[in-house]
Design a protein around this motif. Structure first.
Motif, PDB file in Angstrom:
ATOM      1  N   PRO A  86     -74.967  28.270 -26.616  1.00 24.85           N
ATOM      2  CA  PRO A  86     -74.520  29.669 -26.580  1.00 24.85           C
ATOM      3  C   PRO A  86     -73.418  29.867 -25.550  1.00 24.85           C
ATOM      4  O   PRO A  86     -73.445  29.263 -24.472  1.00 24.85           O
ATOM      5  CB  PRO A  86     -75.785  30.433 -26.200  1.00 24.85           C
ATOM      6  N   ALA A  87     -72.440  30.722 -25.895  1.00 27.47           N
ATOM      7  CA  ALA A  87     -71.313  30.973 -24.992  1.00 27.47           C
ATOM      8  C   ALA A  87     -71.614  32.063 -23.983  1.00 27.47           C
ATOM      9  O   ALA A  87     -70.873  32.241 -23.022  1.00 27.47           O
ATOM     10  CB  ALA A  87     -70.077  31.349 -25.804  1.00 27.47           C
ATOM     11  N   GLY A  88     -72.688  32.795 -24.193  1.00 29.09           N
ATOM     12  CA  GLY A  88     -73.043  33.870 -23.270  1.00 29.09           C
ATOM     13  C   GLY A  88     -74.462  34.331 -23.555  1.00 29.09           C
ATOM     14  O   GLY A  88     -75.168  33.732 -24.382  1.00 29.09           O
ATOM     15  N   ALA A  89     -74.886  35.360 -22.872  1.00 30.52           N
ATOM     16  CA  ALA A  89     -76.246  35.864 -23.067  1.00 30.52           C
ATOM     17  C   ALA A  89     -76.419  36.382 -24.491  1.00 30.52           C
ATOM     18  O   ALA A  89     -75.608  37.186 -24.959  1.00 30.52           O
ATOM     19  CB  ALA A  89     -76.539  36.964 -22.059  1.00 30.52           C
ATOM     20  N   LEU A 302     -62.006  31.419 -29.709  1.00 31.43           N
ATOM     21  CA  LEU A 302     -62.509  31.857 -28.407  1.00 31.43           C
ATOM     22  C   LEU A 302     -63.774  32.688 -28.564  1.00 31.43           C
ATOM     23  O   LEU A 302     -63.803  33.618 -29.373  1.00 31.43           O
ATOM     24  CB  LEU A 302     -61.456  32.693 -27.672  1.00 31.43           C
ATOM     25  N   PRO A 303     -64.821  32.395 -27.785  1.00 33.57           N
ATOM     26  CA  PRO A 303     -65.997  33.267 -27.780  1.00 33.57           C
ATOM     27  C   PRO A 303     -65.613  34.622 -27.183  1.00 33.57           C
ATOM     28  O   PRO A 303     -65.178  34.697 -26.036  1.00 33.57           O
ATOM     29  CB  PRO A 303     -66.984  32.522 -26.862  1.00 33.57           C
ATOM     30  N   GLN A 304     -65.739  35.668 -27.960  1.00 29.65           N
ATOM     31  CA  GLN A 304     -65.316  36.987 -27.485  1.00 29.65           C
ATOM     32  C   GLN A 304     -66.146  37.474 -26.300  1.00 29.65           C
ATOM     33  O   GLN A 304     -65.663  38.247 -25.473  1.00 29.65           O
ATOM     34  CB  GLN A 304     -65.382  37.996 -28.636  1.00 29.65           C
ATOM     35  N   VAL A 305     -67.380  36.990 -26.196  1.00 35.52           N
ATOM     36  CA  VAL A 305     -68.196  37.381 -25.055  1.00 35.52           C
ATOM     37  C   VAL A 305     -67.576  36.870 -23.749  1.00 35.52           C
ATOM     38  O   VAL A 305     -67.589  37.561 -22.728  1.00 35.52           O
ATOM     39  CB  VAL A 305     -69.655  36.860 -25.213  1.00 35.52           C
ATOM     40  N   MET A 306     -66.985  35.671 -23.791  1.00 37.52           N
ATOM     41  CA  MET A 306     -66.335  35.116 -22.602  1.00 37.52           C
ATOM     42  C   MET A 306     -65.040  35.864 -22.308  1.00 37.52           C
ATOM     43  O   MET A 306     -64.708  36.122 -21.144  1.00 37.52           O
ATOM     44  CB  MET A 306     -66.063  33.624 -22.799  1.00 37.52           C
ATOM     45  N   ALA A 344     -56.787  37.489 -20.168  1.00 37.91           N
ATOM     46  CA  ALA A 344     -58.138  36.941 -20.248  1.00 37.91           C
ATOM     47  C   ALA A 344     -58.229  35.845 -21.307  1.00 37.91           C
ATOM     48  O   ALA A 344     -58.864  34.806 -21.092  1.00 37.91           O
ATOM     49  CB  ALA A 344     -59.141  38.057 -20.556  1.00 37.91           C
ATOM     50  N   GLU A 345     -57.611  36.068 -22.456  1.00 38.83           N
ATOM     51  CA  GLU A 345     -57.627  35.057 -23.519  1.00 38.83           C
ATOM     52  C   GLU A 345     -56.962  33.764 -23.048  1.00 38.83           C
ATOM     53  O   GLU A 345     -57.441  32.668 -23.351  1.00 38.83           O
ATOM     54  CB  GLU A 345     -56.926  35.598 -24.764  1.00 38.83           C
ATOM     55  N   ARG A 346     -55.871  33.894 -22.304  1.00 37.75           N
ATOM     56  CA  ARG A 346     -55.202  32.699 -21.785  1.00 37.75           C
ATOM     57  C   ARG A 346     -56.119  31.956 -20.811  1.00 37.75           C
ATOM     58  O   ARG A 346     -56.242  30.727 -20.881  1.00 37.75           O
ATOM     59  CB  ARG A 346     -53.890  33.088 -21.098  1.00 37.75           C
TER      60      ARG A 346
END
Length: 435
Positions: A86-89, A302-306, A344-346
């Motif tokens: 998982p990339a985030g909670a 990209l995981p949008q949560v990150m 942030a995406e970069r």
């Protein structure tokens, strides 16, 4: 434990987990039994409340607590079993309990993307190259002189570079506007501190002159009510002063704190500082070019949560910086994280790519490189050893340097494999590119 996984759009997944009924029911019963020993109710002695009454009163609470415990104890076991990262909670949803069956819940989450690093040998990366000339050193010394300039009143018309004291009243359609009035305001012609038409209106004036001019504000002017608007100014010119720069003498050098106290020593020290600055800026430009190439060669989801977490972090960082400058954000209008989406995406992209590269290629922050970086930071200080000892005595500060060295190690690794092209330029152009 029964698990089913549904892949959704992009990196999003939904996993449903059903746990055995026996273990869950036993957990609930145990919780209720423990509660019955201490619960107090009117008409019963402590510890003597019948279990059925305890269950009626606290059954839902015990069940919820057991469900929370079941999720905590089983969720990451389920992730490992399904080989999911998982990339985030995750977002947890409890599903309705069915008679005779164990608890069932669903989690929605994004997974870390699979990163397959591209061959960087096909990348073309520009490296800025410049030499510091004697003219560059002289210009820098002139800027130091300008910082210590004095203003001498003269009896002539004002010209470019002069400082003029002005009183002015600005009107729009015959009405004075906010911020358009000033008294004894110093204006250096050509400095760009005032709008262009205003400065041109003062040029050529002598002390005591009164000038009435039309002036147009730029379209991107900060005050939206004035942006692109033409107004009128009545300007009264006071004293006209010309700049007087100090001569570069041994006394001047001593005032600057150069120990040797000679013009030659000043020249040498200035050039040394410029070389250090040039090296630092060149390295930053090169790093940016390398990172651009790394992103261009490796397109990843990209995981949008990150991304959202990084957007929030950047927004808070800006709010804190503004607060330190005495410009706090209104509590009901916080900084909009969307302003930082691209940045942030970069950052998230580079973080994922560099992490994969470091792990795959075994890139490390070598101890000697860390020491070299700390010594470079310490070099401009009066007592470099004190600064070096301070860094090595503070794990957090040293970790910051290690992170920078690791980043540079990645840059060096890519540069060894990519096609590099020298972009010959000047010291002045490199310095301007930084701003």
């Amino acid at each position: 434990m029964q698990i089913s996984v549904e892949k959704r759009d992009g990196l999003e997944h939904r996993m449903t987990v059903e746990l055995p009924a026996e273990g869950f029911e036993q957990t609930v019963e145990t919780r209720l039994a423990n509660l019955a020993r201490t619960v107090k109710m009117p008409g019963f002695r402590p510890g003597k409340v019948p279990l059925r009454i305890v269950k009626q009163q606290y059954g839902a609470q015990a069940q919820k607590e057991a469900l929370d415990e079941a999720v905590q104890s089983s969720l990451y076991e389920a992730f490992n079993k399904e080989n999911l990262r998982p990339a985030g909670a995750p977002s947890v949803e409890f599903l309705p309990l069915e008679e005779g069956k164990g608890p069932k819940y669903a989690v929605t989450f994004e997974v870390m993307p699979e990163v397959e690093l591209a061959d960087m040998s096909g990348a073309r990366i520009e490296i800025p190259v410049a030499e510091i000339t004697e003219a560059d050193v002289d210009k820098t010394i002139d800027r130091i002189r300008e910082q210590r300039q004095e203003w001498k009143e003269v009896e002539r018309a004002a010209k470019d570079g002069d400082q003029v004291m002005v009183d002015f009243v600005g009107t729009k359609d015959g009405v004075a506007f906010e911020g358009g009035t000033g008294s004894k305001v110093p204006l250096v012609i050509g400095s760009g501190r005032f709008i262009s038409d205003f400065e041109k209106g003062v040029e050529g004036a002598s002390a005591g002159d009164v000038r009435n001019i039309d002036a147009t504000f730029p379209e991107d002017y900060g005050n939206k009510e004035l942006a692109g608007q033409t107004v009128q100014f009545e300007i009264t010119v006071g004293a006209v002063m010309e700049s007087v720069l100090p001569e570069v003498t041994d006394d001047f050098v001593k005032e600057l704190g150069v120990e040797e106290g000679t013009v030659e020593a000043l020249h040498s020290q200035v050039k040394e500082n410029m070389e250090r600055e040039l090296k630092s800026v060149t390295r930053e430009i090169t790093k940016t070019n390398v990172m651009d190439a790394l992103i261009e060669k490796n397109k990843i989801d990209l995981p949008q949560v990150m991304v959202k977490e990084e957007m929030q972090r950047l927004a808070r960082q800006m709010e804190n910086m503004l607060a330190q400058q005495g410009i706090p954000m209104p509590k009901d209008k916080p900084m909009d994280p969307e302003l930082y989406r691209e940045q942030a995406e970069r950052r998230v992209t580079l973080g994922l790519l560099m992490s994969e590269l470091v792990n795959k290629e075994g890139i490390v922050a070598a101890d000697d490189k860390v020491r070299e970086a700390v010594e470079e930071i310490a070099a401009p200080y009066e007592d470099p050893k004190e600064i070096i000892d301070h860094y090595y005595g503070d794990r957090n500060r040293l970790a910051e340097v290690q992170a920078v060295v690791m980043e540079q190690a990645v840059v060096d690794w890519i540069l060894e494999r990519a096609e590099t092209v020298e972009n010959k330029t000047t010291f002045e152009e490199i310095m301007q590119s930084r701003s």
